[in-house]
Design a protein around this motif. Sequence first.
Motif: not given
Length: 642
Positions: A125-129, A172-174, A134-137, A150-151
């Motif tokens: 299970d994935l819990k967070s995105v 979480f990323f700033t 628009a490219t990096t997550g 990165t795509s």
Amino acid sequence: MHMHPNHRIFAVTLLTLLIGWTCVAQAWAQGVWNRQNSQTTTDLTSVFFVDANTGWIAGESGTILHTTNGGALWQTQNVPTTVDLESISFANANQGWAVGDNGVILHTDNGGSTWSLQTSGLTTDLKSVFFIDATTGWAAGSGGKLLKTTSSGNLWAPPTSRVFFIDFNTIFFTDASIGHLLGGLTNILDTLDGGSIWTVGRPLPPVISEGPLNSIFFLDTTTGWSVGDNSIVKTTTGGVFWQRQEFTPFTFLNSVFAVDTNNVWTVGSGATILRTSDGGASWNTEESGIPLGTELNSVFFVDSDDGWAVGEEGEIAHYSTGPGSTVLAANFMNGNSALFNSRVYLFNSSSTDGEITVHVFTLPTGDDPALSTTTPLSLGTLRARSALNIKLVEDILVPLHVSLPYTTDNGNLALEFTIQAPDVQGAAQVFSSSLAFGTYSLPKIPTTFSSGPTVLVANFMNGNDTAFDSDIYLLNPSQSAGIVTVRVFTLPLKNGLAQELTTTPLALGTLTARSALNIKVAEDILTPLLIPLPYTTDGGNLTLEFTIQAAGVRGAAQVFSSDFAYGTYPLQEIPATASGAPTVLVSNFMNGNDGAFNSRIYLFNPSQSAGNVAVRVFTLPLKDAGIAQELTTTPLDLGTLS
């Protein structure tokens, strides 16, 4: 200083208005939470907005909801999965991702008009995105699984060779380099290079965090908050050191969001919403109107004026410092067609335009379930300082493809109008296939519900029987079902004493959540009470007190006599607590009442205290015919209402 009576009245009125406007201004500045209609009872897990109008909500069973008007209307989007979705993130109004159980990753490049599956390579299970652009997550979940793209999600892969042995619940990323992972019980991991290397700090001790942490949010590279079970912690060092923040009542918190260094919100169990306006030095509870047993799972703000919280059973609450919305209830009967076209009249006295939507319910009798529109029907915009005439048939039934004349349940319908403007007033002009039933004002449905039951009162006259069977229409706007009971009282003339005909309240069944009910006075109430029909005591007059174990219920009565129909009127709500002050009521009469045409006033006292009744009588002159005169030099004593 001596003041002329009229001047004194003017001064008091002006003072009242000034006080009223001051209160409104303060409430506006602070903001309020109002429930929104999600059109679903599915548990909702994550909410994300790109601006004050455009947002999405993810939930169980592959649910994704979308709004383009700030939540006035939520619509379900089609997705190619039925697994529970746990998190949703958008980079802009078009590019978005949602993740869920069994490693599911969904992607849209058109705002959710279409969603497609992306390959995660996982079955856990994935819990967070979280996407930084628009490219990096990144995506994180159970079993220490961590992915990066990165795509735009065309390729997902672990950003590090490191193996983690804890379950992740939030990422979480700033910016593209600095990020934080929350997992285990109180483990907070940090990265400075986009996720290749992670620094694993020690679990926070119980003196800082009493239980597991469930959510993390950073305002910038240094200041952030994390919340969990009976815990709120804050860092101003980028996560190097954390400090506990005190709050009450203790509760399980699931999500946190900060709009600046002062204003932060967190939500959790028991419909809890906590807010700080001083960076966490103090936390205060905010009321949302959501049932107290509801688990709130996610909170999101676009700025300090607009925010949303979502949770179990499709609950959505919207925070706004704006003027709010109006919800009105209407009831119609007897087979409306193009020839007999009932109307709803709306008047907007505010300076705010408001979009209008309507939710239509059938009005069945007995135990048949009420059916309703799957999504609200849009009726356009009610302009500021303006009015609108809505035709039941042409504007509502025809667009809904309802066959005319509508005859199901004797042609009865309940309508719930939502207008995105404050203090809108409404009235219904009700026709049937044989005659007009008159006009009545539409009762307002509260935007926030108390936890207590609703008590409504109705009055009937002139010998109802199976041929002339008056009706009660109830509409339950809440998410909670409620048992309906009624107490029946006689309505004697002035010198008589009212008697209760029900030794115990008569049970009338259950009014289900988001539903309506049609109760027949003779068939459903008088006959079960073994009252002979037609009922003729005291001219056939009766008072009925309905108690519904659900909040915010609104009702109307369609009143018949043995001679002709008397019309439809909204039921009055009896307050849960009495103020202790006397009750003052006003009524208007016309056209020369005499012994043959003798209008009536029906009074019902629900309290435990008797009260003396007095009346003052005034003339009602035409516009240019003079000034109203009081016909009573002193109030006329009408006896005691026991």
